[in-house]
Scaffold this active site. Structure first.
Site, mmCIF file in Angstrom:
data_model
loop_
_atom_site.group_PDB
_atom_site.id
_atom_site.type_symbol
_atom_site.label_atom_id
_atom_site.label_comp_id
_atom_site.label_asym_id
_atom_site.label_seq_id
_atom_site.Cartn_x
_atom_site.Cartn_y
_atom_site.Cartn_z
ATOM 1 N N ASP A 93 6.476 -0.296 -6.817
ATOM 2 C CA ASP A 93 5.988 -0.555 -5.463
ATOM 3 C C ASP A 93 7.183 -1.034 -4.654
ATOM 4 O O ASP A 93 7.897 -1.949 -5.082
ATOM 5 C CB ASP A 93 4.860 -1.580 -5.422
ATOM 6 C CG ASP A 93 4.117 -1.477 -4.094
ATOM 7 O OD1 ASP A 93 3.445 -0.448 -3.873
ATOM 8 O OD2 ASP A 93 4.248 -2.392 -3.258
ATOM 9 N N HIS A 106 17.768 -0.754 -4.802
ATOM 10 C CA HIS A 106 16.731 -1.692 -5.219
ATOM 11 C C HIS A 106 16.034 -1.199 -6.485
ATOM 12 O O HIS A 106 15.846 -1.923 -7.437
ATOM 13 C CB HIS A 106 15.723 -1.869 -4.071
ATOM 14 C CG HIS A 106 15.233 -0.566 -3.475
ATOM 15 N ND1 HIS A 106 16.082 0.438 -3.095
ATOM 16 C CD2 HIS A 106 13.978 -0.100 -3.212
ATOM 17 C CE1 HIS A 106 15.377 1.456 -2.623
ATOM 18 N NE2 HIS A 106 14.100 1.159 -2.693
ATOM 19 N N LYS A 145 7.341 11.886 -5.205
ATOM 20 C CA LYS A 145 8.313 12.749 -5.908
ATOM 21 C C LYS A 145 9.737 12.180 -5.839
ATOM 22 O O LYS A 145 10.533 12.351 -6.765
ATOM 23 C CB LYS A 145 8.288 14.158 -5.312
ATOM 24 C CG LYS A 145 6.994 14.896 -5.598
ATOM 25 C CD LYS A 145 7.127 16.376 -5.207
ATOM 26 C CE LYS A 145 5.956 17.193 -5.705
ATOM 27 N NZ LYS A 145 4.658 16.778 -5.115
HETATM 28 P P1 ITT Z 1 3.155 5.529 -5.042
HETATM 29 O O1 ITT Z 1 2.324 4.351 -4.568
HETATM 30 O O2 ITT Z 1 2.340 6.672 -5.555
HETATM 31 O O3 ITT Z 1 4.227 5.116 -5.996
HETATM 32 P P2 ITT Z 1 4.107 5.532 -2.304
HETATM 33 O O4 ITT Z 1 5.096 6.377 -1.553
HETATM 34 O O5 ITT Z 1 2.760 5.306 -1.671
HETATM 35 O O6 ITT Z 1 3.940 6.151 -3.764
HETATM 36 P P3 ITT Z 1 4.700 2.690 -2.049
HETATM 37 O O7 ITT Z 1 3.317 2.303 -1.770
HETATM 38 O O8 ITT Z 1 5.505 1.861 -3.010
HETATM 39 O O9 ITT Z 1 4.804 4.169 -2.647
HETATM 40 O O10 ITT Z 1 5.483 2.803 -0.679
HETATM 41 C C1 ITT Z 1 6.868 2.876 -0.672
HETATM 42 C C2 ITT Z 1 7.348 3.391 0.675
HETATM 43 O O11 ITT Z 1 8.555 2.674 1.014
HETATM 44 C C3 ITT Z 1 7.729 4.867 0.531
HETATM 45 O O12 ITT Z 1 6.705 5.677 0.991
HETATM 46 C C4 ITT Z 1 8.975 4.951 1.375
HETATM 47 O O13 ITT Z 1 8.574 5.244 2.690
HETATM 48 C C5 ITT Z 1 9.576 3.547 1.341
HETATM 49 N N1 ITT Z 1 10.625 3.485 0.314
HETATM 50 C C6 ITT Z 1 10.606 2.837 -0.892
HETATM 51 N N2 ITT Z 1 11.741 3.034 -1.565
HETATM 52 C C7 ITT Z 1 12.497 3.827 -0.796
HETATM 53 C C8 ITT Z 1 13.767 4.406 -0.959
HETATM 54 O O14 ITT Z 1 14.461 4.246 -2.073
HETATM 55 N N3 ITT Z 1 14.232 5.162 0.037
HETATM 56 C C9 ITT Z 1 13.515 5.361 1.140
HETATM 57 N N4 ITT Z 1 12.308 4.887 1.386
HETATM 58 C C10 ITT Z 1 11.790 4.113 0.417
#
Ligand code: ITT
Length: 203
Positions: free
Chosen positions: A70, A180, A10
């Site tokens: 990702d 990012h 979300k």
């Molecule tokens: P989807 O795969 O469904 O997109 P996910 O949360 O599993 O959701 P990822 O596999 O890409 O997504 O994992 C990304 C993790 O990295 C996410 O759960 C956060 O803990 C961290 N992360 C990525 N971008 C971030 C941000 O802008 N701020 C804080 N944490 C972030």
């Protein structure tokens, strides 16, 4: 043009939407319901493509653009952990809080109260006959004490370069300017617009 987001996160949906004002941006679950996608790539780019392609192939529609994200945080002092494993650092199905606490614990085990760190985002764009991946990074440091409630994930322990406050404390507009995700999406935007025009011409 409909942009379908291949994410269940979300926080990502909220941030991506603010960069596509005026466009119809829907998380895939609104159309398909919940779906598990195995992220077995070795890089952010591979995992982004896996997610976008999985949703594109399941939708079976040639009038949409699928966008995935990702992302993760890398701490060189911790051997580049957690990197692509950021979402499951504290184990499969771990919450944002549990993952953040694990990173804090790892810093403490090394006797560090802070350490340089950076976020990476790989944004994949998949449309009929097309697949692209763009990257963005945000550098800063992680600290051993969470501060603030803003953002999501590791934001309460991440201080961007040039700031004293964490992303949990800073206004969302600051993260939107620096992040990012924003950097990669700014590169993705002209590609999405170009693909959108192709879809419209094709129908
Ligand atoms: P989807 O795969 O469904 O997109 P996910 O949360 O599993 O959701 P990822 O596999 O890409 O997504 O994992 C990304 C993790 O990295 C996410 O759960 C956060 O803990 C961290 N992360 C990525 N971008 C971030 C941000 O802008 N701020 C804080 N944490 C972030």
């Amino acid at each position: 043009m409909q942009i379908i987001l291949a994410t269940s996160n979300k926080g990502k949906v909220r941030e991506i939407r603010t960069l596509f004002e005026g466009e119809e941006v829907l998380p895939f679950a609104d159309l398909l319901g919940p779906m598990e996608i195995e992220e077995n790539g070795d890089t952010f780019a591979q995992n982004a493509l896996i997610k976008a392609r999985a949703i594109f192939d399941t939708l079976k529609r040639d009038d949409v653009i699928v966008v995935s994200d990702d992302s993760g945080i890398t701490v060189p002092a911790l051997g580049n952990e957690p990197g692509i494993y950021s979402a499951r650092y504290a184990g499969e199905g771990a919450s944002d809080r549990e993952n953040l606490q694990k990173l804090v614990q790892k810093l403490k085990e090394k006797g560090l109260s802070s350490a340089p760190a950076y976020y990476t985002a790989a944004i994949a764009v998949v449309a009929p006959g097309a697949a692209y991946v763009m990257h963005g990074w945000m550098h800063g440091k992680v600290i051993d004490t969470p501060r603030g409630e803003g953002g999501f994930g590791y934001d309460p322990i991440f201080i961007p370069e040039g700031f004293d406050q964490t992303l949990g404390e800073l206004a969302p507009e600051v993260k939107k300017r620096l992040s990012h995700r924003s950097k990669a999406l700014r590169l993705a935007k002209p590609i999405i617009e170009m693909l959108g025009r192709t879809l419209v011409i094709g129908h």
